[in-house]
Design a protein around this motif. Structure first.
Motif, PDB file in Angstrom:
ATOM      1  N   ASN A 160      28.805  42.263  40.061  1.00  0.00           N
ATOM      2  CA  ASN A 160      29.307  40.892  40.121  1.00  0.00           C
ATOM      3  C   ASN A 160      30.422  40.519  39.146  1.00  0.00           C
ATOM      4  O   ASN A 160      31.183  39.587  39.425  1.00  0.00           O
ATOM      5  CB  ASN A 160      28.142  39.915  39.902  1.00  0.00           C
ATOM      6  N   ILE A 161      30.533  41.182  38.003  1.00  0.00           N
ATOM      7  CA  ILE A 161      31.413  40.685  36.949  1.00  0.00           C
ATOM      8  C   ILE A 161      32.876  40.628  37.391  1.00  0.00           C
ATOM      9  O   ILE A 161      33.598  39.674  37.059  1.00  0.00           O
ATOM     10  CB  ILE A 161      31.255  41.526  35.651  1.00  0.00           C
ATOM     11  N   LEU A 162      33.337  41.607  38.156  1.00  0.00           N
ATOM     12  CA  LEU A 162      34.735  41.619  38.569  1.00  0.00           C
ATOM     13  C   LEU A 162      34.986  40.664  39.728  1.00  0.00           C
ATOM     14  O   LEU A 162      35.980  39.915  39.731  1.00  0.00           O
ATOM     15  CB  LEU A 162      35.155  43.043  38.956  1.00  0.00           C
ATOM     16  N   LYS A 163      34.091  40.665  40.692  1.00  0.00           N
ATOM     17  CA  LYS A 163      34.267  39.810  41.872  1.00  0.00           C
ATOM     18  C   LYS A 163      34.313  38.340  41.476  1.00  0.00           C
ATOM     19  O   LYS A 163      35.203  37.589  41.894  1.00  0.00           O
ATOM     20  CB  LYS A 163      33.131  40.056  42.869  1.00  0.00           C
ATOM     21  N   LYS A 164      33.343  37.912  40.661  1.00  0.00           N
ATOM     22  CA  LYS A 164      33.306  36.506  40.252  1.00  0.00           C
ATOM     23  C   LYS A 164      34.528  36.157  39.412  1.00  0.00           C
ATOM     24  O   LYS A 164      35.072  35.048  39.497  1.00  0.00           O
ATOM     25  CB  LYS A 164      32.026  36.215  39.474  1.00  0.00           C
ATOM     26  N   GLY A 165      34.971  37.119  38.595  1.00  0.00           N
ATOM     27  CA  GLY A 165      36.130  36.877  37.753  1.00  0.00           C
ATOM     28  C   GLY A 165      37.390  36.631  38.554  1.00  0.00           C
ATOM     29  O   GLY A 165      38.197  35.747  38.228  1.00  0.00           O
TER      30      GLY A 165
ATOM     31  N   PHE B 183      27.296  34.872  33.874  1.00  0.00           N
ATOM     32  CA  PHE B 183      28.571  34.892  34.586  1.00  0.00           C
ATOM     33  C   PHE B 183      29.370  33.608  34.401  1.00  0.00           C
ATOM     34  O   PHE B 183      29.394  32.721  35.252  1.00  0.00           O
ATOM     35  CB  PHE B 183      28.356  35.229  36.065  1.00  0.00           C
ATOM     36  N   SER B 184      30.039  33.547  33.253  1.00  0.00           N
ATOM     37  CA  SER B 184      30.968  32.473  32.921  1.00  0.00           C
ATOM     38  C   SER B 184      32.333  33.099  32.641  1.00  0.00           C
ATOM     39  O   SER B 184      32.430  34.258  32.243  1.00  0.00           O
ATOM     40  CB  SER B 184      30.493  31.697  31.688  1.00  0.00           C
ATOM     41  N   TYR B 185      33.382  32.291  32.816  1.00  0.00           N
ATOM     42  CA  TYR B 185      34.747  32.786  32.631  1.00  0.00           C
ATOM     43  C   TYR B 185      35.595  31.674  32.030  1.00  0.00           C
ATOM     44  O   TYR B 185      35.446  30.512  32.391  1.00  0.00           O
ATOM     45  CB  TYR B 185      35.362  33.223  33.971  1.00  0.00           C
ATOM     46  N   THR B 186      36.490  32.041  31.120  1.00  0.00           N
ATOM     47  CA  THR B 186      37.401  31.083  30.510  1.00  0.00           C
ATOM     48  C   THR B 186      38.806  31.658  30.504  1.00  0.00           C
ATOM     49  O   THR B 186      39.000  32.845  30.228  1.00  0.00           O
ATOM     50  CB  THR B 186      36.970  30.734  29.068  1.00  0.00           C
ATOM     51  N   TYR B 187      39.781  30.795  30.794  1.00  0.00           N
ATOM     52  CA  TYR B 187      41.180  31.193  30.852  1.00  0.00           C
ATOM     53  C   TYR B 187      42.004  30.275  29.953  1.00  0.00           C
ATOM     54  O   TYR B 187      41.692  29.102  29.790  1.00  0.00           O
ATOM     55  CB  TYR B 187      41.710  31.115  32.279  1.00  0.00           C
TER      56      TYR B 187
END
Length: 377
Positions: free
Chosen positions: A268-273, A367-371
Motif C-alpha cells: 500500500n505505501i506506494l499506491k496511496k502515496g 498511511f499518512s502523507y505530507t507534501y
C-alpha cells in the motif's frame, strides 16, 4: 497573509557513522546470536552508514531532546540567537517520555526564555507537521519566526536488551526464542539524528526557500495500523494499547518495541502515496515539469524503483535526474529525514534562484502523507 521562508537549515548527527558490520556491536546480539534477517534487509535497503547516540561502551550519549537542542544550536549565529526564537515546533516518533511533551523537553534544554511551543506526534510526518505549524503561524502573522524540528532517538528502542525478557519468556515456554520479523526488520532500518529549520517572514540568508504550500493526507479511515510501538496488533487488525496489558506482559511481549507489518507496507505505501500526489498536482495546477528537485523520504532503496514505476504507470513520472536522496550515508532518521535531505541539498551549492523543490514524506503508521512545495528566492 504573510509569506514564510526557510532561511536556515541545520543538522546534528551524533558520534561517528556506524557501518553495516558494526550495527550488532552497537545494538547487541539478541540471545547472543547474529540476526538471520540482517543481511537480507541491508541488501534491500542499501543503507551503508547510520548514526547512533551510543558511545563505544554502549552508553547513551544523547537523549532525543538533547539531539534536537543540538541541531537548534547549529541554527544560531551572530545574526540569530536562541533568545530570539518566537515559536518552537518539534516533531518526533520517539520522544524520551510519554509526558511532558517533546517540545517542552527541548525548550528545557535550550533555556532561552518564554515562548510558544508545539509538539507534533506521529512517525515520519511529525517532522513535516511541526514545520507546517510554524509555516501557518507565520502566514497568519502570529509570529515573525519559528524554529521547526524533526528528530529521532531510536537506538535505545532497538538494543538487544529491549527484547531479552521476551526471549527468556519464549525459552521458558519451550518455544523458538526468535524475535518476530516485524520487530527485527526495523533494527536494520533506523538511525538517530535531528534537523532544524528557521522559518521567517522575510527572505533572509544565502539561499532562502519560500514555502509556497503544504498539504497533508491520511488514509487511516480505510487502512489498519502498519507501523506501531506501545501496543500489539491483533488478528482482526485492531491495535491493543500498552495500557490494556498487564505490566508483566510489557517486557514478555516487547510491547514497546517498534514493529511494522511488512506485507501491509509493501502492498500500500506506494499506491496511496501516488494517489495523494496526483491530488496535490491537480489542486495546485502543477506536475513533474514544475519540479526541479524531488526529495522523497523513502525508508529503503527497495522502494525507489517501485515509486518511480508507480508514478510512471499513473502518468506522473518524475525523471531520475530530479531525485535527491541521502539515505545511503545517513540512514532512515524518520521525522528528521526530510530535514537532513533538504539541508544537504542547500549545502551542496546546486540550487539557483527560481528552482522549485517538492518534498514528499510518507508515514506508514496508518498511511499518512505530507507534501511541501518550495521555491528558491
Amino acid at each position: 497573509m504573510k509569506n514564510a521562508y526557510i532561511t536556515k537549515i541545520s543538522k546534528f548527527l551524533p558520534n561517528s557513522p556506524v557501518e553495516n558490520d558494526q550495527i550488532e556491536d552497537k545494538l547487541g546480539f539478541i540471545d547472543g546470536q547474529k540476526s538471520r534477517a540482517k543481511s537480507i534487509i541491508l541488501r534491500n535497503n542499501k543503507i551503508k552508514k547510520r548514526y547512533y547516540a551510543i558511545d563505544e561502551n554502549g552508553n547513551v550519549t544523547h537523549n532525543n531532546a538533547q539531539l534536537t537542542a543540538a541541531a537548534i544550536e547549529e541554527l544560531c549565529d551572530a545574526n540569530f540567537s536562541k533568545d530570539q526564537i518566537e515559536l518552537l515546533s518539534c516533531g518526533t516518533s520517539t520522544p524520551d517520555q510519554l509526558l511532558p511533551s517533546h517540545a517542552a523537553m527541548v525548550h528545557g534544554e535550550l533555556k532561552n526564555g518564554n515562548m510558544e511551543i508545539n509538539s507534533a506526534s506521529g512517525v515520519c510526518c511529525s517532522g513535516m507537521n511541526a514545520l507546517k505549524y510554524g509555516y501557518m503561524a507565520i502566514k497568519v502573522g502570529q509570529v515573525n519566526n519559528a524554529v521547526c524540528t524533526g528528530s529521532e532517538k531510536v537506538s535505545t528502542w532497538t538494543k538487544a536488551d529491549f527484547y531479552q525478557e521476551e526471549i527468556e519468556h519464549l525459552k521458558a515456554l519451550e518455544e523458538n526464542p526468535m524475535i518476530a520479523f516485524d520487530k527485527d526488520f526495523l533494527r536494520w532500518m533506523l538511525s538517530d539524528g535531528s534537523g532544524a529549520m528557521l522559518v521567517e517572514n522575510e527572505p533572509k540568508g544565502d539561499t532562502p526557500l519560500k514555502i509556497e504550500w503544504m498539504e497533508g493526507f491520511s488514509y487511516a479511515f480505510e487502512m489498519e495500523t502498519c507501523m506501531y510501538a506501545g501496543g500489539e496488533k491483533l488478528e482482526n487488525g485492531e491495535l491493543k494499547p500498552w495500557s490494556e496489558f498487564a505490566p508483566e506482559d510489557w517486557a514478555k511481549k516487547s510491547v514497546f518495541a517498534i514493529k511494522q507489518d511488512v506485507k501491509l507496507l509493501g502492498e500500500n505505501i506506494l499506491k496511496k502515496g501516488v494517489d495523494c500526489l496526483k491530488e496535490v498536482y491537480e489542486k495546485h495546477g502543477i506536475g513533474p515539469d514544475d519540479v526541479d528537485y524531488y526529495l522523497p523520504h523513502i525508508s529503503s532503496y527497495f522502494f525507489k524503483q517501485g515509486l518511480y514505476d508507480e508514478m510512471k504507470d499513473r502518468g506522473v513520472e518524475m525523471p531520475w535526474e530530479k531525485w535527491f536522496l541521502n539515505l545511503e550515508h545517513v540512514g532512515n532518521v524518520g521525522a528528521a529525514s526530510i530535514y537532513l535531505m533538504l539541508e544537504e541539498l542547500v549545502a551542496s551549492g546546486k540550487l539557483k534562484k527560481g528552482d522549485r523543490i517538492l518534498l514528499h514524506v510518507p508515514e506508514s503508521a496508518r498511511f499518512s502523507y505530507t507534501y511541501a512545495y518550495l521555491t528558491v528566492c
